[in-house]
Design a protein around this motif. Structure first.
Motif: not given
Length: 206
Positions: A162-185
């Motif tokens: 659960p801890l490693w899986a959560m670390a992977a999910r957080l990394t994916a969320i951060a990458a998506i946020w980057f694309a949908a946030g500042p890059v899209y803007a």
């Protein structure tokens, strides 16, 4: 392994810390703007981060006592990262509204939905996400170390932890946020919606 449907002291600790955060914020700002005691207000608001340290300490003690890492332990670390990354902005937002309601300050402006200021806001938000991610990941790995968990042997083992899986999910969320946030803007929201591209702010000088 804990289940969220069962009584879980860490889950209740997370809920208690969340409630305590908003209570401390409301009391601190009320003390500043209603009771006119700025020094006492600063002391109250400075105590807010201590709540997160208590939560992490309780989580580490639970794991050191033999509890198996699960989603709730990971959630405690994510909460710490979120508080450090977004806590200051949340307090500043609440402070502006308290100042408007109780101290005669101007009404906080609505955030822009396009234009250079919107792009800057998206980059600032992304930096807060990055801070939250940079805090949460070492915290997750630290909890794994306290629990005696080693490195996953393969991809399936990583997602089963659960801890490693959560670390992977957080990394994916951060990458998506980057694309949908500042890059899209930057690509699609740089121009102000209410002003044609190329319009000069000084054209009505005459």
């Amino acid at each position: 392994m804990h289940r969220v449907t069962e009584f879980n002291p860490i889950l209740w600790a997370i809920l208690a810390v969340e409630v305590a955060f908003w209570v401390a914020l409301a009391v601190g700002l009320t003390t500043r703007y209603v009771l006119r005691m700025p020094r006492a207000s600063r002391i109250i608001l400075l105590c807010v981060p201590l709540l997160d340290l208590v939560l992490i300490a309780l989580t580490a003690v639970d794991l050191a006592g033999g509890a198996e890492p699960d989603f709730v332990h990971a959630l405690a670390v994510i909460y710490l990262g979120f508080t450090i990354g977004f806590g200051h902005a949340t307090i500043a937002w609440a402070d502006r509204w308290f100042a408007y309601r109780f101290a005669g300050a101007p009404r906080p402006p609505k955030p822009p939905k396009s234009g250079p200021e919107y792009v800057r806001r998206m980059w600032a938000e992304w930096r807060r996400v990055l801070v939250a991610w940079a805090i949460a990941l070492p915290g997750l790995f630290g909890l794994g170390w306290v629990a005696g968990a080693g490195l996953p042997a393969d991809w399936d083992a990583m997602w089963a932890d659960p801890l490693w899986a959560m670390a992977a999910r957080l990394t994916a969320i951060a990458a998506i946020w980057f694309a949908a946030g500042p890059v899209y803007a930057m690509l699609f929201r740089w121009e102000d919606e209410g002003e044609p591209a190329g319009a000069s702010p000084q054209r009505q000088e005459a």
